[in-house]
Design a protein around this motif. Structure first.
Motif, PDB file in Angstrom:
ATOM      1  N   ASP A  36     -22.017   7.439  17.309  1.00 25.91           N
ATOM      2  CA  ASP A  36     -22.917   8.195  17.788  1.00 25.91           C
ATOM      3  C   ASP A  36     -23.558   7.712  19.112  1.00 25.91           C
ATOM      4  O   ASP A  36     -23.574   8.223  20.153  1.00 25.91           O
ATOM      5  N   VAL A  37     -23.772   6.430  19.110  1.00 27.37           N
ATOM      6  CA  VAL A  37     -24.040   5.865  20.529  1.00 27.37           C
ATOM      7  C   VAL A  37     -22.777   5.401  21.045  1.00 27.37           C
ATOM      8  O   VAL A  37     -22.647   4.199  20.665  1.00 27.37           O
ATOM      9  N   LEU A  38     -22.152   5.836  22.588  1.00 25.88           N
ATOM     10  CA  LEU A  38     -21.194   4.883  22.199  1.00 25.88           C
ATOM     11  C   LEU A  38     -20.986   3.736  22.766  1.00 25.88           C
ATOM     12  O   LEU A  38     -22.269   4.011  23.716  1.00 25.88           O
ATOM     13  N   HIS A  39     -20.431   3.070  22.218  1.00 25.15           N
ATOM     14  CA  HIS A  39     -20.800   1.211  23.009  1.00 25.15           C
ATOM     15  C   HIS A  39     -19.328   0.456  23.509  1.00 25.15           C
ATOM     16  O   HIS A  39     -18.540   0.729  22.324  1.00 25.15           O
ATOM     17  N   VAL A  40     -19.953  -0.824  23.292  1.00 30.08           N
ATOM     18  CA  VAL A  40     -18.295  -1.382  24.205  1.00 30.08           C
ATOM     19  C   VAL A  40     -17.882  -1.966  22.961  1.00 30.08           C
ATOM     20  O   VAL A  40     -16.300  -1.930  22.659  1.00 30.08           O
ATOM     21  N   GLY A  41     -18.365  -1.593  22.043  1.00 28.61           N
ATOM     22  CA  GLY A  41     -17.287  -2.116  20.123  1.00 28.61           C
ATOM     23  C   GLY A  41     -16.955  -1.395  20.141  1.00 28.61           C
ATOM     24  O   GLY A  41     -15.436  -0.765  19.699  1.00 28.61           O
ATOM     25  N   HIS A  42     -16.772   0.146  20.464  1.00 30.54           N
ATOM     26  CA  HIS A  42     -15.704   1.374  20.075  1.00 30.54           C
ATOM     27  C   HIS A  42     -15.387   1.706  21.466  1.00 30.54           C
ATOM     28  O   HIS A  42     -14.123   1.794  20.882  1.00 30.54           O
ATOM     29  N   VAL A  43     -15.319   1.337  22.077  1.00 29.68           N
ATOM     30  CA  VAL A  43     -14.312   1.350  23.529  1.00 29.68           C
ATOM     31  C   VAL A  43     -13.152   0.509  23.387  1.00 29.68           C
ATOM     32  O   VAL A  43     -12.192   0.065  23.559  1.00 29.68           O
ATOM     33  N   ARG A  44     -13.634  -0.667  22.285  1.00 27.90           N
ATOM     34  CA  ARG A  44     -12.621  -1.967  22.628  1.00 27.90           C
ATOM     35  C   ARG A  44     -11.400  -1.467  21.365  1.00 27.90           C
ATOM     36  O   ARG A  44     -10.386  -1.594  21.070  1.00 27.90           O
ATOM     37  N   PHE A  45     -12.342  -1.017  20.147  1.00 22.31           N
ATOM     38  CA  PHE A  45     -11.416  -0.754  19.174  1.00 22.31           C
ATOM     39  C   PHE A  45     -10.535   0.387  18.971  1.00 22.31           C
ATOM     40  O   PHE A  45      -9.251   0.537  19.006  1.00 22.31           O
ATOM     41  N   LEU A  46     -10.993   1.848  20.379  1.00 24.11           N
ATOM     42  CA  LEU A  46     -10.603   2.242  20.687  1.00 24.11           C
ATOM     43  C   LEU A  46      -9.004   2.047  21.026  1.00 24.11           C
ATOM     44  O   LEU A  46      -8.523   2.693  21.911  1.00 24.11           O
ATOM     45  N   ARG A  47      -9.342   1.418  21.934  1.00 25.30           N
ATOM     46  CA  ARG A  47      -8.769   1.597  23.587  1.00 25.30           C
ATOM     47  C   ARG A  47      -7.095   0.193  22.723  1.00 25.30           C
ATOM     48  O   ARG A  47      -6.682   0.227  23.039  1.00 25.30           O
ATOM     49  N   SER A  48      -7.803  -0.958  21.428  1.00 26.36           N
ATOM     50  CA  SER A  48      -6.679  -1.692  20.515  1.00 26.36           C
ATOM     51  C   SER A  48      -5.845  -0.979  20.377  1.00 26.36           C
ATOM     52  O   SER A  48      -4.635  -0.812  20.239  1.00 26.36           O
ATOM     53  N   ILE A  49      -6.171   0.390  19.987  1.00 20.01           N
ATOM     54  CA  ILE A  49      -5.085   1.383  19.023  1.00 20.01           C
ATOM     55  C   ILE A  49      -4.461   1.848  20.057  1.00 20.01           C
ATOM     56  O   ILE A  49      -3.264   2.275  19.685  1.00 20.01           O
ATOM     57  N   ALA A  50      -4.786   2.587  21.454  1.00 19.31           N
ATOM     58  CA  ALA A  50      -4.104   3.220  21.749  1.00 19.31           C
ATOM     59  C   ALA A  50      -3.500   2.482  22.474  1.00 19.31           C
ATOM     60  O   ALA A  50      -1.994   3.068  23.104  1.00 19.31           O
ATOM     61  N   GLU A  51      -3.253   1.287  22.788  1.00 23.41           N
ATOM     62  CA  GLU A  51      -2.659   0.076  23.687  1.00 23.41           C
ATOM     63  C   GLU A  51      -1.140  -0.185  22.393  1.00 23.41           C
ATOM     64  O   GLU A  51       0.090  -0.801  22.587  1.00 23.41           O
ATOM     65  N   GLY A 153     -22.160  -7.422  16.462  1.00 26.87           N
ATOM     66  CA  GLY A 153     -23.364  -7.397  17.129  1.00 26.87           C
ATOM     67  C   GLY A 153     -23.155  -6.549  17.717  1.00 26.87           C
ATOM     68  O   GLY A 153     -24.366  -5.774  18.775  1.00 26.87           O
ATOM     69  N   ARG A 154     -22.363  -5.198  17.534  1.00 29.24           N
ATOM     70  CA  ARG A 154     -22.209  -4.128  17.968  1.00 29.24           C
ATOM     71  C   ARG A 154     -21.809  -3.337  17.330  1.00 29.24           C
ATOM     72  O   ARG A 154     -20.696  -2.750  17.472  1.00 29.24           O
TER      73      ARG A 154
END
Length: 167
Positions: A36-51, A153-154
């Motif tokens: 819903d509201v993009l935050h660093v937790g989303h980005v870290r999660f998605l980036r770790s998958i793509a890596e 916390g994110r």
């Protein structure tokens, strides 16, 4: 996604409204959620998958489904905008909106929705309340189940709480 016992037959199927469909796609990793509201937790999660080297496709729950599950104040952003935002991330190959009655949320319904993608894996965070259902869905699809770290916390709920307190 619930972990209810069920048959292979799904009464009311879910459907996917693609925002960005990759033209050619090897077996992807699939993630579903609200985002819903993009935050660093989303980005870290998605980036770790793509890596991990496979294309990443993200399913975004529709507004109707989110409202039924999280209440009338959610989602903050419409599904199409959430799908567009997620698709804009360089680590995401494609995104789609998950449509269907909010009551249809069992592992079998998600497996049928995702079956045409022939996913290599379903990814979710540690502590996801639907972990067992996602594992069952992955098994039904012949996919791996990837459990990745949660950024403490994110979350969207925490971000909205911080915002409300700062106003």
């Amino acid at each position: 996604m619930t972990d209810t016992e069920g048959t292979d037959e799904v009464a009311e199927p879910l459907s996917a409204l693609w925002f960005q469909r990759p033209e050619a796609l090897e077996r992807p990793v699939v993630v579903t959620g609200v985002f819903d509201v993009l935050h660093v937790g989303h980005v870290r999660f998605l980036r770790s998958i793509a890596e991990r080297g496979l294309p990443l496709v993200v399913g975004i729950e529709s507004d109707e489904r989110v409202r039924a599950w999280k209440g009338p104040g959610r989602p903050v952003n419409p599904a199409e905008e959430r799908a567009e935002t997620i698709a804009a991330l360089s680590c995401v190959a494609g995104s789609f909106v998950i449509e269907g009655p909010p009551t249809v949320a069992d592992w079998a319904a998600y497996a049928e929705l995702l079956r045409p993608l022939v996913p290599a894996a379903l990814a979710f965070t540690v502590g996801d309340r639907y972990t067992q259902a996602k594992i069952r869905g992955a098994d039904a699809l012949g996919a791996q189940a990837w459990e990745l770290p949660f950024t403490a916390g994110r979350s969207t709920t925490a971000a909205l709480g911080r915002l409300a307190h700062s106003l």
